[in-house]
Design a protein around this motif. Structure first.
Motif, short mmCIF file in Angstrom:
data_model
loop_
_atom_site.label_atom_id
_atom_site.label_comp_id
_atom_site.label_asym_id
_atom_site.label_seq_id
_atom_site.Cartn_x
_atom_site.Cartn_y
_atom_site.Cartn_z
N UNK A 1 0.83 -1.21 0.00
CA UNK A 1 0.00 0.00 0.00
C UNK A 1 0.87 1.26 0.00
N UNK A 2 1.97 1.22 0.78
CA UNK A 2 2.87 2.39 0.83
C UNK A 2 3.38 2.77 -0.55
N UNK A 3 3.46 1.78 -1.44
CA UNK A 3 4.01 2.03 -2.77
C UNK A 3 2.94 1.99 -3.86
N UNK A 4 1.69 2.07 -3.43
CA UNK A 4 0.59 2.13 -4.40
C UNK A 4 0.45 0.85 -5.21
N UNK A 5 0.84 -0.29 -4.60
CA UNK A 5 0.79 -1.56 -5.32
C UNK A 5 -0.23 -2.49 -4.68
N UNK A 6 -0.65 -3.49 -5.44
CA UNK A 6 -1.62 -4.47 -4.93
C UNK A 6 -0.98 -5.86 -4.94
N UNK A 7 -1.57 -6.77 -4.17
CA UNK A 7 -1.05 -8.14 -4.14
C UNK A 7 -1.01 -8.73 -5.54
N UNK A 8 -1.97 -8.34 -6.36
CA UNK A 8 -2.00 -8.90 -7.73
C UNK A 8 -0.86 -8.38 -8.60
N UNK A 9 -0.19 -7.31 -8.16
CA UNK A 9 0.98 -6.82 -8.91
C UNK A 9 2.22 -7.67 -8.66
N UNK A 10 2.22 -8.45 -7.57
CA UNK A 10 3.41 -9.21 -7.19
C UNK A 10 3.50 -10.47 -8.04
N UNK A 11 4.63 -10.62 -8.74
CA UNK A 11 4.81 -11.83 -9.56
C UNK A 11 5.16 -13.02 -8.66
N UNK A 12 6.02 -12.76 -7.67
CA UNK A 12 6.42 -13.86 -6.80
C UNK A 12 6.66 -13.35 -5.38
N UNK A 13 5.98 -13.98 -4.42
CA UNK A 13 6.28 -13.72 -3.02
C UNK A 13 7.24 -14.82 -2.56
N UNK A 14 8.36 -14.40 -1.97
CA UNK A 14 9.33 -15.37 -1.44
C UNK A 14 9.37 -15.17 0.06
N UNK A 15 8.54 -15.92 0.79
CA UNK A 15 8.47 -15.72 2.23
C UNK A 15 9.47 -16.60 2.98
N UNK A 16 9.73 -16.25 4.22
CA UNK A 16 10.48 -17.12 5.11
C UNK A 16 9.74 -18.45 5.21
N UNK A 17 10.49 -19.55 5.24
CA UNK A 17 9.88 -20.88 5.24
C UNK A 17 9.93 -21.46 6.66
N UNK A 18 8.86 -21.22 7.44
CA UNK A 18 8.81 -21.77 8.80
C UNK A 18 7.77 -22.88 8.89
N UNK A 19 6.70 -22.73 8.13
CA UNK A 19 5.61 -23.71 8.17
C UNK A 19 4.74 -23.47 6.94
N UNK A 20 4.49 -24.52 6.19
CA UNK A 20 3.67 -24.37 4.97
C UNK A 20 2.31 -23.75 5.28
N UNK A 21 1.74 -24.12 6.43
CA UNK A 21 0.42 -23.58 6.79
C UNK A 21 0.49 -22.08 7.07
N UNK A 22 1.59 -21.62 7.67
CA UNK A 22 1.76 -20.18 7.91
C UNK A 22 1.80 -19.45 6.57
N UNK A 23 2.58 -19.99 5.63
CA UNK A 23 2.76 -19.32 4.34
C UNK A 23 1.43 -19.24 3.58
N UNK B 1 15.21 -17.51 2.67
CA UNK B 1 14.85 -16.62 1.56
C UNK B 1 15.88 -16.67 0.43
N UNK B 2 17.18 -16.57 0.71
CA UNK B 2 18.11 -16.66 -0.43
C UNK B 2 18.14 -18.05 -1.08
N UNK B 3 17.96 -19.11 -0.30
CA UNK B 3 17.91 -20.46 -0.90
C UNK B 3 16.69 -20.56 -1.82
#
Ligand code: UT7
Length: 329
Positions: free
Chosen positions: A239-261, A290-292
């Protein structure tokens, strides 16, 4: 601030694998429970003679080789980790020396699972300010050294591994760093911690007997916080950058639990296919996730020049962070 880009990515994980079936022999658990509750099938575990700096160096070498540059050109090294080789000297100093990064300064950054996102934010500003040309951000953790393999609630979750980004100035219009939002909520400190080994509780025979040098976690509390905050901070940053979730090509989240993600993706309204999940093969490598995962996204053709990428994490502290980048390589 001048334009800043991610110019190369490298990763390294130790070859030895600890499967869910292996864990069934160590603690009272089942492969099905682990897979259903976490999404994890196996994780990589470092051999006894491999420390965090060794993995960090391998990942950094791969990033430098990909870019076709040498360690002598690196100005600064940030090693994100909760499992440094020693309390001091910093792992960054060991990496600097062994890599031969003669002109680099550096430091370790401890923000648990959010470390790599904080490191990226820091590097973006060092390069963006015009004072640094090449900064290595390395996320490396040997979690197996601080995990209690008699505690089924934690030992199934974590693995070892490392990844590295090279951060450099980018040409105007080339894409690169867009923005960040990082937060700390220190009231959650007791929910996930290694109680002993620091100045609050120095190592004694008693602390060792009580297994206080291992990770202790209130799993459900961390789970709830992670789902809410990783989703909220990502939404706020967009929102701070005037963008929407649909603008994101790929979210690379921290991998702690598949259900969290997945819960976080749902909270953001992001289709699951736009979220990178590789926890099944690595578990939670803390600063390494994240880098992996990013290297994997590149290798599998899931990232192309111009794509909007969202990195997000929640970790012990609590620490929370998100970064938006336009992919430039
Ligand atoms: O990177 C940030 C750090 N960490 C996280 O983000 C992790 C956040 N938390 C989690 O991912 C989840 O809370 C866990 C995976 C740790 C646990 O899953 P859960 O669905 O929250 O399970 P729970 O803690 O509510 O435990 C449910 C049951 C309990 O048994 P009872 O009391 O219902 O009889 C546990 O004792 O599952 C039991 N349990 C296990 N059973 C088989 C806990 N660990 C295991 C296990 N195998 N490994």
């Amino acid at each position: 601030m001048r334009n800043v880009k991610i110019s190369a990515v490298g990763s390294w994980v130790p070859p030895r694998i600890l499967s869910n079936a292996d864990l069934e022999k160590l603690v009272d658990t089942t492969s099905d429970w682990i897979l259903e509750r976490t999404g994890i099938e196996e994780r990589h575990i470092a051999d006894a003679d491999v420390a965090t700096s060794d993995m960090a160096i391998e990942a950094a070498k791969r990033a430098l080789a990909e870019r076709g540059t040498t360690a002598e050109d690196v100005d600064a090294i940030i090693v994100c980790t909760v499992t440094p080789d020693h309390m001091f000297p910093s792992t960054a100093c060991i990496v600097q020396h062994k890599l031969g990064a003669k002109h680099a300064w550096g430091f370790d950054l401890i923000a648990a699972c959010s470390s790599f996102v904080y490191g990226l934010t820091t590097a973006a500003h060092l390069v963006g300010a015009g004072t640094h040309q090449k900064v290595l951000v390395i996320g490396a953790d040997t979690m197996s050294r601080i995990i209690d393999y008699t505690d089924r609630a934690t030992c199934v979750l974590f693995g070892d591994g490392a990844g590295a980004f090279l951060i450099e100035p980018g040409a105007d219009g080339e894409g690169g760093f867009i923005g960040f939002k990082n937060e700390v909520d220190g009231s959650g400190g007791d929910m996930l911690k290694m109680p002993a080994g620091g100045s609050r509780m120095p190592p004694t025979h008693e602390t060792v007997d009580q297994r206080l040098h291992f990770v202790h976690q209130e799993g459900q509390a961390v789970f709830k916080f992670a789902v809410k905050k990783m989703g909220d901070i990502s939404a706020q940053l967009l929102e701070m950058h005037g963008l929407k979730a649909s603008d994101v090509k790929l979210m690379i989240p921290h991998q702690a639990n598949r259900r969290i993600i997945l819960a976080c993706a749902d909270r953001l309204g992001m289709p699951h296919e736009n979220v990178l999940i590789n926890i099944e093969r690595y578990g939670n490598t803390t600063s390494g996730t994240i880098p992996i995962a990013t290297r994997e996204a590149m290798d599998t053709g899931r990232l192309e020049k111009g794509d909007l990428v969202l990195f997000a994490a929640v970790g012990a502290g609590f620490t929370v962070g998100a970064n938006l980048w336009r992919w430039a390589i």
